[in-house]
Design a protein around this motif. Sequence first.
Motif, PDB file in Angstrom:
ATOM      1  N   PRO A 142       9.891  -5.496 -10.912  1.00 41.11           N
ATOM      2  CA  PRO A 142       9.290  -6.810 -11.124  1.00 41.11           C
ATOM      3  C   PRO A 142       8.767  -7.037 -12.544  1.00 41.11           C
ATOM      4  CG  PRO A 142       8.255  -5.608  -9.287  1.00 41.11           C
ATOM      5  CD  PRO A 142       9.028  -4.635 -10.099  1.00 41.11           C
ATOM      6  N   HIS A 143       8.793  -6.012 -13.385  1.00 42.63           N
ATOM      7  CA  HIS A 143       8.030  -6.052 -14.634  1.00 42.63           C
ATOM      8  C   HIS A 143       8.880  -6.374 -15.864  1.00 42.63           C
ATOM      9  CE1 HIS A 143       4.644  -4.573 -12.430  1.00 42.63           C
ATOM     10  NE2 HIS A 143       5.308  -3.507 -12.035  1.00 42.63           N
TER      11      HIS A 143
ATOM     12  N   GLY B 273       5.227 -13.688 -13.006  1.00 38.99           N
ATOM     13  CA  GLY B 273       6.361 -13.299 -12.195  1.00 38.99           C
ATOM     14  C   GLY B 273       7.693 -13.554 -12.876  1.00 38.99           C
ATOM     15  N   ALA B 274       8.747 -12.933 -12.317  1.00 36.63           N
ATOM     16  CA  ALA B 274      10.078 -13.017 -12.911  1.00 36.63           C
ATOM     17  C   ALA B 274      10.599 -14.444 -12.974  1.00 36.63           C
ATOM     18  CB  ALA B 274      11.041 -12.143 -12.113  1.00 36.63           C
ATOM     19  N   GLU B 275      10.314 -15.231 -11.947  1.00 33.74           N
ATOM     20  CA  GLU B 275      10.806 -16.611 -11.926  1.00 33.74           C
ATOM     21  C   GLU B 275      10.171 -17.421 -13.056  1.00 33.74           C
ATOM     22  OE1 GLU B 275      11.961 -19.743  -8.419  1.00 33.74           O
ATOM     23  OE2 GLU B 275      10.055 -18.692  -8.243  1.00 33.74           O
ATOM     24  N   GLN B 276       8.876 -17.236 -13.269  1.00 37.35           N
ATOM     25  CA  GLN B 276       8.195 -17.950 -14.340  1.00 37.35           C
ATOM     26  C   GLN B 276       8.673 -17.466 -15.708  1.00 37.35           C
ATOM     27  OE1 GLN B 276       3.927 -17.711 -14.125  1.00 37.35           O
ATOM     28  NE2 GLN B 276       3.599 -19.194 -15.782  1.00 37.35           N
TER      29      GLN B 276
ATOM     30  N   ASP C  11      13.151  -7.246 -19.673  1.00 36.88           N
ATOM     31  CA  ASP C  11      12.800  -7.796 -18.368  1.00 36.88           C
ATOM     32  C   ASP C  11      13.609  -7.047 -17.321  1.00 36.88           C
ATOM     33  OD1 ASP C  11      12.328  -9.273 -16.073  1.00 36.88           O
ATOM     34  OD2 ASP C  11      12.224 -11.169 -17.157  1.00 36.88           O
ATOM     35  N   TRP C  12      12.959  -6.137 -16.606  1.00 34.70           N
ATOM     36  CA  TRP C  12      13.672  -5.307 -15.639  1.00 34.70           C
ATOM     37  C   TRP C  12      14.168  -6.106 -14.441  1.00 34.70           C
ATOM     38  CZ3 TRP C  12      15.496  -0.647 -16.618  1.00 34.70           C
ATOM     39  CH2 TRP C  12      14.955   0.041 -17.709  1.00 34.70           C
ATOM     40  N   ALA C  13      13.531  -7.242 -14.165  1.00 35.12           N
ATOM     41  CA  ALA C  13      13.977  -8.071 -13.041  1.00 35.12           C
ATOM     42  C   ALA C  13      15.345  -8.691 -13.300  1.00 35.12           C
ATOM     43  CB  ALA C  13      12.952  -9.167 -12.755  1.00 35.12           C
ATOM     44  N   ALA C  14      15.751  -8.738 -14.574  1.00 30.20           N
ATOM     45  CA  ALA C  14      17.044  -9.306 -14.937  1.00 30.20           C
ATOM     46  C   ALA C  14      18.143  -8.248 -14.992  1.00 30.20           C
ATOM     47  CB  ALA C  14      16.937 -10.011 -16.292  1.00 30.20           C
TER      48      ALA C  14
ATOM     49  N   PHE D 153       9.760 -11.325  -6.268  1.00 32.44           N
ATOM     50  CA  PHE D 153       8.585 -11.852  -5.569  1.00 32.44           C
ATOM     51  C   PHE D 153       7.729 -10.760  -4.939  1.00 32.44           C
ATOM     52  CE2 PHE D 153      12.178 -14.787  -5.289  1.00 32.44           C
ATOM     53  CZ  PHE D 153      11.677 -15.858  -6.002  1.00 32.44           C
ATOM     54  N   SER D 154       8.010  -9.500  -5.235  1.00 33.57           N
ATOM     55  CA  SER D 154       7.212  -8.425  -4.648  1.00 33.57           C
ATOM     56  C   SER D 154       6.834  -7.422  -5.718  1.00 33.57           C
ATOM     57  CB  SER D 154       7.986  -7.723  -3.526  1.00 33.57           C
ATOM     58  OG  SER D 154       9.123  -7.061  -4.049  1.00 33.57           O
TER      59      SER D 154
END
Length: 369
Positions: A207-208, A258-261, A296-299, A310-311
């Motif tokens: 998420p980070h 958060g990743a979405e933001q 961005d690890w979420a990407a 989201f978690s």
Amino acid sequence: MRNTKVAIIGGGLAGLHTARLLHSAEIEFLLIEARATLGGRIETVNETGQADADGFDLGPSWIWPRMQPAIAALVAELNLLTFAQNSDGDVVFERMSRESAKRYPGLNQEPEALRFIGGSASLVRALAQGLPEAALWCGAQVTAMRLNETGVELSLRFADGRIELIQASQVIAALPPRILEATVQFEPAQEKGTIELWRQTPTWMAPHAKFFAVYDRPFWREAGFSGTAQSMVGPLAEIHDATTSSGKAALFGFVGMGAEQRAAIGADALKEASIRQFTRIFGPQAAHTRATLYKDWAADPLTATSADWFSDGHPNAPGGGWIAGPWKERLVLAGSEASGSEAGYLAGAVQASSQAARDVISKLIVEQS
């Protein structure tokens, strides 16, 4: 079709440590890594973003040997050198945007956090050095696994689109449960409870996002700052000194949204806002960077799924085990998330891979007898 005793999926710390233990036990293995290089979520780069033996850790940075004996023993075995995370100087806390940042005397860290001389990738290099090169396959992703009479048939897809089949007696999955569930098709299918467990397990780092600002010198130390800051203003929520052991000066922070933001704002705007934050906390010299780095690890599709947007939080090992049904005798999880202790840390990857190797060695002994 290539045959091997053990197929290891994932070439990060857990996968490489598993391979080292199997190699020491003289057990044939094949390690399969989807990325072009080994390391997984361990990534040490220079200021241009290229892999470097003396760089900045875009992934995990710290170990705590006093409370993590497994990784302390591995570091000693590999003769790796460490240094303490800088904590000398004042810390800063930002509570609200309409208030100036507050400065407080720093405290000694207990337990002490250590970093690797050469970055966390020194672990990867040391582990890979002792392994047979022909047994390390990068750029190959496992897309399917099928149980058969003698073990598991794995289907691999290479970067050039080529497909290859591997037959293994045992499989060790040294990757996050969510990624395993999302990217590998199982025949027979995993049981519903297993699928749900894997999907619900948070992936460490996923998420980070981390931002680094590289400077000519660590000017904040000269001004009596440790480089540590906590902020409720942002965009960075937690800030630390990232200066290397050789003196390459840098600050880094975890993005506190958060990743979405993050995706909506965009990397360039986040970088600019982060530099402004460093400037208001540490002074005008912070505006003059040599370089910046952003990860961005979420990407990263080999680290995160949509669920990771989201978690958050550290995973917890289930009381009933990670696998049920017919796959239980042929598949073992070994990633950091599977650790019964220290899940979500480098130490967790060492602990989980040690247990996985023991389990598989025991199964092979029984199978041979």
